[in-house]
Scaffold this active site. Structure first.
Site, PDB file in Angstrom:
ATOM      1  N   SER A  20       5.158 -28.849  -1.381  1.00  0.00           N
ATOM      2  CA  SER A  20       5.294 -27.512  -1.959  1.00  0.00           C
ATOM      3  C   SER A  20       4.361 -27.334  -3.153  1.00  0.00           C
ATOM      4  O   SER A  20       4.336 -26.272  -3.765  1.00  0.00           O
ATOM      5  CB  SER A  20       6.741 -27.277  -2.394  1.00  0.00           C
ATOM      6  OG  SER A  20       7.179 -28.324  -3.230  1.00  0.00           O
ATOM      7  N   ASN A 107      17.125 -32.081  -7.564  1.00  0.00           N
ATOM      8  CA  ASN A 107      17.940 -30.926  -7.173  1.00  0.00           C
ATOM      9  C   ASN A 107      18.342 -30.065  -8.365  1.00  0.00           C
ATOM     10  O   ASN A 107      18.229 -28.840  -8.321  1.00  0.00           O
ATOM     11  CB  ASN A 107      19.182 -31.385  -6.407  1.00  0.00           C
ATOM     12  CG  ASN A 107      18.820 -32.072  -5.101  1.00  0.00           C
ATOM     13  OD1 ASN A 107      17.666 -32.010  -4.683  1.00  0.00           O
ATOM     14  ND2 ASN A 107      19.782 -32.736  -4.477  1.00  0.00           N
ATOM     15  N   THR A 152      14.695  20.509  -1.080  1.00  0.00           N
ATOM     16  CA  THR A 152      15.634  19.684  -0.318  1.00  0.00           C
ATOM     17  C   THR A 152      15.107  19.749   1.112  1.00  0.00           C
ATOM     18  O   THR A 152      14.516  20.764   1.503  1.00  0.00           O
ATOM     19  CB  THR A 152      17.079  20.234  -0.366  1.00  0.00           C
ATOM     20  OG1 THR A 152      17.086  21.544   0.192  1.00  0.00           O
ATOM     21  CG2 THR A 152      17.629  20.297  -1.782  1.00  0.00           C
ATOM     22  N   HIS A 153      15.245  18.702   1.845  1.00  0.00           N
ATOM     23  CA  HIS A 153      14.669  18.618   3.203  1.00  0.00           C
ATOM     24  C   HIS A 153      13.156  18.860   3.196  1.00  0.00           C
ATOM     25  O   HIS A 153      12.594  19.270   4.209  1.00  0.00           O
ATOM     26  CB  HIS A 153      15.324  19.616   4.166  1.00  0.00           C
ATOM     27  CG  HIS A 153      16.818  19.627   4.114  1.00  0.00           C
ATOM     28  ND1 HIS A 153      17.606  18.907   4.984  1.00  0.00           N
ATOM     29  CD2 HIS A 153      17.675  20.250   3.271  1.00  0.00           C
ATOM     30  CE1 HIS A 153      18.881  19.101   4.683  1.00  0.00           C
ATOM     31  NE2 HIS A 153      18.953  19.906   3.646  1.00  0.00           N
ATOM     32  N   SER A 274     -14.384   8.163   0.280  1.00  0.00           N
ATOM     33  CA  SER A 274     -14.513   7.735   1.665  1.00  0.00           C
ATOM     34  C   SER A 274     -15.963   7.370   1.910  1.00  0.00           C
ATOM     35  O   SER A 274     -16.869   7.970   1.337  1.00  0.00           O
ATOM     36  CB  SER A 274     -14.086   8.880   2.586  1.00  0.00           C
ATOM     37  OG  SER A 274     -14.697   8.730   3.851  1.00  0.00           O
ATOM     38  N   LYS A 280     -13.908  13.429   0.015  1.00  0.00           N
ATOM     39  CA  LYS A 280     -12.583  12.827  -0.125  1.00  0.00           C
ATOM     40  C   LYS A 280     -12.307  12.215  -1.480  1.00  0.00           C
ATOM     41  O   LYS A 280     -13.173  11.646  -2.120  1.00  0.00           O
ATOM     42  CB  LYS A 280     -12.427  11.709   0.922  1.00  0.00           C
ATOM     43  CG  LYS A 280     -12.364  12.252   2.335  1.00  0.00           C
ATOM     44  CD  LYS A 280     -10.976  12.680   2.691  1.00  0.00           C
ATOM     45  CE  LYS A 280     -10.278  11.510   3.351  1.00  0.00           C
ATOM     46  NZ  LYS A 280      -8.974  11.888   3.834  1.00  0.00           N
ATOM     47  N   ASN A 282      -9.143   9.823  -2.282  1.00  0.00           N
ATOM     48  CA  ASN A 282      -7.933   9.267  -1.685  1.00  0.00           C
ATOM     49  C   ASN A 282      -7.040   8.606  -2.731  1.00  0.00           C
ATOM     50  O   ASN A 282      -7.525   7.918  -3.621  1.00  0.00           O
ATOM     51  CB  ASN A 282      -8.303   8.243  -0.604  1.00  0.00           C
ATOM     52  CG  ASN A 282      -8.980   8.905   0.582  1.00  0.00           C
ATOM     53  OD1 ASN A 282      -8.659  10.053   0.912  1.00  0.00           O
ATOM     54  ND2 ASN A 282      -9.923   8.218   1.188  1.00  0.00           N
ATOM     55  N   GLU A 287      -0.768   4.911  -2.398  1.00  0.00           N
ATOM     56  CA  GLU A 287      -0.462   4.429  -1.044  1.00  0.00           C
ATOM     57  C   GLU A 287      -0.103   2.942  -1.055  1.00  0.00           C
ATOM     58  O   GLU A 287       0.794   2.490  -0.346  1.00  0.00           O
ATOM     59  CB  GLU A 287      -1.654   4.662  -0.121  1.00  0.00           C
ATOM     60  CG  GLU A 287      -1.925   6.138   0.145  1.00  0.00           C
ATOM     61  CD  GLU A 287      -3.299   6.333   0.770  1.00  0.00           C
ATOM     62  OE1 GLU A 287      -3.414   6.157   1.985  1.00  0.00           O
ATOM     63  OE2 GLU A 287      -4.252   6.647   0.037  1.00  0.00           O
ATOM     64  N   GLN A 319      13.598 -25.001  -0.517  1.00  0.00           N
ATOM     65  CA  GLN A 319      12.243 -25.006  -1.066  1.00  0.00           C
ATOM     66  C   GLN A 319      11.509 -23.707  -0.689  1.00  0.00           C
ATOM     67  O   GLN A 319      10.558 -23.299  -1.355  1.00  0.00           O
ATOM     68  CB  GLN A 319      11.492 -26.227  -0.523  1.00  0.00           C
ATOM     69  CG  GLN A 319      10.059 -26.356  -0.965  1.00  0.00           C
ATOM     70  CD  GLN A 319       9.511 -27.743  -0.681  1.00  0.00           C
ATOM     71  OE1 GLN A 319       9.840 -28.705  -1.369  1.00  0.00           O
ATOM     72  NE2 GLN A 319       8.706 -27.872   0.361  1.00  0.00           N
ATOM     73  N   LYS A 322      10.631 -20.092  -2.848  1.00  0.00           N
ATOM     74  CA  LYS A 322       9.639 -19.852  -3.911  1.00  0.00           C
ATOM     75  C   LYS A 322       8.537 -18.861  -3.583  1.00  0.00           C
ATOM     76  O   LYS A 322       8.302 -17.919  -4.347  1.00  0.00           O
ATOM     77  CB  LYS A 322       9.011 -21.182  -4.327  1.00  0.00           C
ATOM     78  CG  LYS A 322      10.043 -22.088  -4.943  1.00  0.00           C
ATOM     79  CD  LYS A 322       9.489 -23.378  -5.436  1.00  0.00           C
ATOM     80  CE  LYS A 322      10.661 -24.262  -5.825  1.00  0.00           C
ATOM     81  NZ  LYS A 322      11.592 -24.501  -4.672  1.00  0.00           N
TER      82      LYS A 322
HETATM   83  N1  ARG Z   1      10.420 -29.306  -3.975  1.00  0.00           N
HETATM   84  C1  ARG Z   1      11.833 -29.255  -3.859  1.00  0.00           C
HETATM   85  C2  ARG Z   1      12.303 -27.788  -3.827  1.00  0.00           C
HETATM   86  O1  ARG Z   1      11.546 -26.974  -4.180  1.00  0.00           O
HETATM   87  C3  ARG Z   1      12.476 -29.954  -5.000  1.00  0.00           C
HETATM   88  C4  ARG Z   1      13.834 -30.495  -4.713  1.00  0.00           C
HETATM   89  C5  ARG Z   1      13.741 -31.628  -3.763  1.00  0.00           C
HETATM   90  N2  ARG Z   1      14.993 -32.283  -3.585  1.00  0.00           N
HETATM   91  C6  ARG Z   1      15.218 -33.077  -2.572  1.00  0.00           C
HETATM   92  N3  ARG Z   1      16.401 -33.605  -2.474  1.00  0.00           N
HETATM   93  N4  ARG Z   1      14.318 -33.333  -1.671  1.00  0.00           N
HETATM   94  O2  ARG Z   1      13.389 -27.475  -3.421  1.00  0.00           O
END
Ligand code: ARG
Length: 457
Positions: A20, A107, A152-153, A274, A280, A282, A287, A319, A322
């Site tokens: 990761s 953890n 409205t609408h 454009s 144009k 835009n 958007e 994981q 993220k």
């Molecule tokens: N890279 C892991 C995560 O983002 C960290 C925790 C990993 N824990 C484990 N027991 N493998 O969740």
């Protein structure tokens, strides 16, 4: 890191799916901050010697400086940010580095890092939403009395003012900020010290680390501490609602900026041309704000789906919290900045808006209200009479104010020429003085109230 139990290293594909570091390296500040707090606590409680902790802390600060300077090399083989930092620490200070992980697990470490990151993100988003509110409130103050059609609408309904319309978004954004702050308040507990899942046999002081990291208190249940990602979900759901609001504003700006509406002119800074059609202009920024909302919703949906089947406590699935979160926060932040810029630069065309406000018999309600007020007609009857007058005007292809008194009296003999006064759009908005209504004086007062409030925030 766990060589004791393993005879061979991971397969290349395993490394690729498992690592990761490519995305969680952005947690380096939070990770080092958490480690420094943890190390200080280990010294304070006598779990580690002061000497070891001094060396560890100095090493961590060295790493911090190196990452800051862009000289740190992150390695995929070391999986994630936690192990990249720990391994580098070992290279720097040797044996003592291995003691940092006492009474801790990745953890609770990752849960802590994520909370610290999300907390900062919430604060930053709150500031940016406030800036957009300010941009809107300033425009609203300037254009408190500028008449435009209310819909409205998407059909002409009743005249309102441009300031009133903009302040509607200020209100929505205020609730968005409330949601961001609620999320912050609820998530501000420290999971550090929950260790892998069950707590630890070392005499740690979780209150001390919680305090050092600016959390209100430690989390109360170690299993929940390492399993919970609802603080991320709450953030993403608040972010999604806010992105939805920005998208609605963007949609209106897109409409308003068309030659057909012509209500506003966007600045060159927030428009594009454009490559083939020279005429144009835009509204690309608007958007994209509208379009990017989908990414924020996607992050929320992705995380909900990822979490829903996980047994307690930690699973590696988590994981996956993220990338979507980082992307959603960055996306919303960009959309907020673009919206504030667009609003600040946008120039309303007062004449066009006012003219449009009278289209579609938008003052018919004013006429009906007059029949009620002056002729003491029950509203339902007034509605019927007005409907007939609108029908008559429409068959002649004119506005209500273009009917003659004689023509009106054919429909309702008691109508007097006083009625013409209520058919103008200016008069219509001025009369909406009920609390929260669109009367320019109300709007001005509300705009001032917001400007004062936002200066305090
Ligand atoms: N890279 C892991 C995560 O983002 C960290 C925790 C990993 N824990 C484990 N027991 N493998 O969740």
């Amino acid at each position: 890191m766990w060589g004791g139990r393993f005879a061979t290293g991971p397969d290349a594909i395993m490394e690729e799916i498992n690592a990761s570091i490519d995305f969680d390296q952005r947690l380096w500040r939070q990770d080092i901050r958490g480690s420094l707090a943890h190390a200080a606590m280990l010294a304070e409680t006598g779990i580690l010697t002061r000497e070891d902790v001094d060396v560890i802390s100095a090493g961590l600060k060295g790493i911090e400086a190196e990452i800051e300077a862009g000289r740190f090399t992150f390695s995929r083989a070391l999986e994630d940010i936690h192990m990249n930092i720990e391994s580098n620490l070992k290279d720097r200070i040797g044996l003592a580095a291995g003691r940092l992980h006492t009474a801790r697990s990745r953890n609770d470490q990752v849960a802590t890092d994520m909370r610290l990151w999300v907390r900062d993100a919430l604060d930053q988003l709150d500031e940016q939403v406030a800036d957009l509110q300010l941009a809107l409130a300033e425009k609203a103050d300037t254009y408190a009395g500028a008449v435009m059609p209310g819909f409205t609408h998407l059909q002409s309904a009743q005249p309102v003012t441009f300031g009133h319309h903009l302040l509607a978004y200020v209100e929505m954004l205020a609730r968005d900020r409330g949601r961001l702050r609620d999320a912050r308040e609820r998530m501000n507990e420290s999971p550090l010290g929950a260790a892998a899942l069950a707590g630890t046999s070392f005499p740690i002081d979780r209150h001390m680390t919680a305090k050092a990291l600016g959390f209100a208190r430690p989390t109360a249940n170690s299993l929940d501490s390492v399993s919970d990602r609802d603080f991320v979900l709450e953030t993403l759901s608040a972010a999604s609602i806010c992105a939805m609001h920005l998208s609605r504003l963007a949609e209106e700006i897109v409409l308003w900026a068309t030659p057909q509406f012509g209500f506003v002119k966007l600045s060159d800074k927030f428009s594009t041309g454009s490559s083939i059609m020279p005429q144009k202009r835009n509204p690309d920024a608007a958007e994209l704000v509208r379009g990017k909302a989908g990414r924020v919703f996607g992050a929320l949906q992705g995380l909900l789906t990822m979490m829903k089947g996980l047994p307690l406590t930690y699973s590696k699935d988590m994981q996956e919290d993220k990338e979507g979160t980082f992307d959603a926060v960055q996306t919303l932040s960009l959309c907020l900045a673009a919206s504030a810029g667009m609003v600040r630069d946008m120039q309303p065309d007062l004449k066009t808006m006012k003219k449009a406000a009278g289209l579609g018999y938008a003052t018919a309600t004013d006429l009906a209200d007059w029949l009620v007020r002056v002729l003491k007609m029950p509203f339902r009857d007034a509605h019927h009479v007005t409907g007939r007058l609108v029908g008559l005007a429409s068959s002649k292809g004119v506005g209500l104010e273009k009917l003659s008194l004689a023509e009106m009296q054919e429909v309702e003999p008691k109508i007097s020429d006083e009625i013409f006064a209520v058919l103008g759009v200016e008069r219509s908005v001025k009369s909406r003085t009920s609390y929260g209504g669109t009367a320019p004086a109300n709007v001005k007062r509300q705009a001032k109230r917001w400007l004062k409030q936002l200066a305090k925030d």
